[in-house]
Design an enzyme around this catalytic site. Structure first.
Site, PDB file in Angstrom:
ATOM      1  N   GLU A  46      85.208   2.458 -59.131  1.00 40.75           N
ATOM      2  CA  GLU A  46      85.960   1.843 -60.235  1.00 40.75           C
ATOM      3  C   GLU A  46      85.083   0.875 -61.022  1.00 40.75           C
ATOM      4  OE1 GLU A  46      90.026  -0.862 -60.781  1.00 40.75           O
ATOM      5  OE2 GLU A  46      89.085  -0.648 -58.804  1.00 40.75           O
TER       6      GLU A  46
ATOM      7  N   LYS B 274      93.906   4.351 -66.447  1.00 41.88           N
ATOM      8  CA  LYS B 274      94.795   3.887 -65.386  1.00 41.88           C
ATOM      9  C   LYS B 274      96.169   3.595 -65.964  1.00 41.88           C
ATOM     10  CE  LYS B 274      94.992   0.537 -61.571  1.00 41.88           C
ATOM     11  NZ  LYS B 274      94.289  -0.598 -60.925  1.00 41.88           N
TER      12      LYS B 274
ATOM     13  N   CYS C  97      92.007   2.709 -58.212  1.00 42.55           N
ATOM     14  CA  CYS C  97      92.411   1.605 -57.342  1.00 42.55           C
ATOM     15  C   CYS C  97      93.748   1.928 -56.658  1.00 42.55           C
ATOM     16  CB  CYS C  97      92.468   0.308 -58.139  1.00 42.55           C
ATOM     17  SG  CYS C  97      92.672  -1.184 -57.140  1.00 42.55           S
TER      18      CYS C  97
END
Length: 547
Positions: A305, A368, A422
């Site tokens: 990430e 995301k 994540c």
């Protein structure tokens, strides 16, 4: 009477006396025991993985709720208040014991966020404990002295854990079902019932020992034992079917650079960080002219990430160096901060994954969708940020913006890959609802915020459970660990330890056929919940008539 039977009778009598003392506890002693029982339960979570503590914590909870009866002359809700307090105390112990490591993230920026440590370590657990308090209160509403109360407790906790995964953006971290899946052998039931179904099963089975003390409880205790054996037996059956196989012509290179979070966005460290990523990206034989030729087929290189220590699209020199590092047939999937600077509008930043081909061209991107509250954005911004002055941990003006929709990344010769950034990987329900079936889950993350604490281990476990429930392999690249490649049964094929740097070279495991959970979502969970609640209510009514 024989000596052995006398000893057994004595032990039974001792257990009954101990149970009676727990029921009769009052005041701070009752609250303290509830907190301790909840905290003890966290030893069933990673990295400890000792779920047997559930057979102690949940029977204690049942006995404490037994004694949490409000005065009969009070209103209905006030009669449930003592049970709420017990459930809340139990939840406080569980969430403080399971989430204390969140305080580590508050120390990364020096003293800028030290004031937030009490809120992270105690405040958030206190809020999450409300779900457990409500679960205990709802169960108490149909409580009895017999087996019905255990069924009611299991159904109530499963319902509120389902709610915890959804309400206020959702935070299903360390859902109780995780306790019942400490290894691949215990994970396989997820493909049928999902994590919420496993929570329902776990609470009932863990609380079952108290049924041995209840009139008419032994048949239900036997049912709990049968369910436990079936859970383990199904796991053994699934794992005994053999390896899942691999995707021909596709290899993986997972990069774990081990960058300290305090250095990650330091401009003075940017070139050193980028150099490390490039060095780890190069094929092991790339510097040896006499070495073997590149393997036939395609290689997926995966960075963690927000791997780039700068905005990639603002650095054409970095793009050129990246193209030099990628060999023929290699594609990079890398976490990156994506900047959307539309004319006349405020710049927006997205936590994204780029797909970059061997020529250094960005061929696909996915943003995301499920952002971390207070980590990537400030919820209720108008009040918390503008009035109280709170800001997110991410060092970006205004924080991150959420992507419009979750997207797969399709590459030539492969089915779609599902990038999960994540903690998106812990929301298995959201992924199961998708119509398009991915070939694999690519989870890029940065757990350097939490150091060498239980946090990275818990995060990995929950990503593994999501992958198993969907029958998909998991490719996980973490900045400081734990990076891993697992097959769709959750068995690790290779990995890198927390706090180490290196690469994983592995074949891409093949996905399994669509699992029942991937196809129907929580349908089996709702069937099980309805059945458990119905049987629990009928058992409670029966027990009341007997009394």
């Amino acid at each position: 009477m024989t000596a052995s039977s006398g000893t057994a009778t004595g032990r039974a009598s001792m257990i009954e006396r101990l149970a009676a003392r727990i029921v009769l506890l009052g005041g701070w002693r009752r609250a303290l025991l509830a907190v301790v029982a909840g905290a003890l339960l966290t030893f069933g979570l990673p990295p400890f993985n000792f779920p047997a503590v559930g057979f102690l914590s949940f029977p204690v909870l049942v006995l404490l709720v037994d004694g949490a009866a409000g005065a009969p002359d009070r209103g209905f809700l006030r009669r449930l208040a003592p049970a709420f307090r017990i459930g809340w105390c139990f939840g406080l112990g569980y969430f403080v014991g399971g989430l204390w490591w969140l305080g580590a993230a508050m120390t990364v920026e020096g003293d800028a966020f030290l004031w937030a440590i009490p809120f992270a370590v105690l405040g958030l657990p206190a809020v999450l404990a409300v779900y457990f308090g409500l679960a205990a209160a709802l169960a108490r509403a149909v409580w009895s002295d017999g087996a019905g109360r255990v069924l009611a407790l299991a159904a109530s906790f499963a319902l509120f854990e389902y709610g915890r995964a959804r309400l206020f953006t959702g935070f299903p971290w360390n859902e109780l079902g995780v306790l019942a899946a400490p290894s691949p052998l215990f994970m396989q039931s997820l493909e049928l019932i999902g994590l919420h179904g496993l929570t329902l099963l776990a609470v009932f089975v863990f609380a079952a020992p108290v049924l041995l003390l209840a009139v008419g409880g032994r048949p239900f205790a036997v049912v709990a034992l049968v369910l436990l054996v079936a859970h383990v037996g199904y796991g053994a059956y699934r794992l005994g079917t053999g390896p899942a196989g691999t995707v021909p012509g596709v290899s993986l290179r997972v990069v774990q650079p081990n960058i300290d979070q305090g250095e990650k966005w330091d401009a003075a460290e940017a070139e050193r960080i980028f150099d490390r990523l490039l060095q780890l990206t190069k094929r092991p034989d790339a510097g040896n002219d006499a070495g073997p030729p590149p393997p036939a087929g395609r290689t997926l290189v995966i960075w963690p990430e927000s791997a780039f220590p700068f905005i990639l699209t603002e650095r054409p020199d970095a793009v050129a160096r990246l193209a030099d590092a990628l060999g023929t047939g290699e594609t990079l999937l890398a976490g990156a901060v994506r900047l959307d600077a539309s004319p006349g509008a405020e710049p927006r930043y997205y936590n994204s994954v780029y797909a970059i081909d061997e020529n250094g061209e960005i061929v696909a991107a996915a943003d995301k969708v499920h952002l971390v509250p207070f980590g990537e954005y400030v919820p209720f911004e108008g009040f918390l940020k503008n009035v109280l002055g709170l800001r997110q941990l991410a060092e970006l003006p205004g924080g991150f913006s959420a992507g419009a929709a979750r997207q797969s990344i399709a590459l030539p010769g492969l089915g779609p890959l599902l990038p999960l950034i994540c903690y998106e990987a812990i929301f298995g329900d959201e992924i199961a609802a998708r119509g398009e079936r991915p070939a694999a889950i690519v989870n890029v993350t940065n757990d350097a915020w939490y150091g060498r604490t239980p946090g990275p281990y818990q995060h990995l476990r929950q990503a593994e459970l999501t992958a198993v429930s969907l029958g998909l392999p998991l490719i996980r690249a973490a900045n400081t660990g734990i990076s891993v490649v697992t097959d769709p049964y959750g068995r690790p094929l290779d990995g890198l330890a927390l706090g180490s740097a290196g690469t994983i070279e592995a074949a891409l495991p093949a996905a399994l056929p669509v699992t029942p959970f991937a196809k129907w979502g929580n349908f089996m969970f709702w069937i099980g919940l309805a059945g458990t609640a119905t049987i629990g209510i009928f058992a409670a009514v029966r027990d009341a008539r007997v009394d």
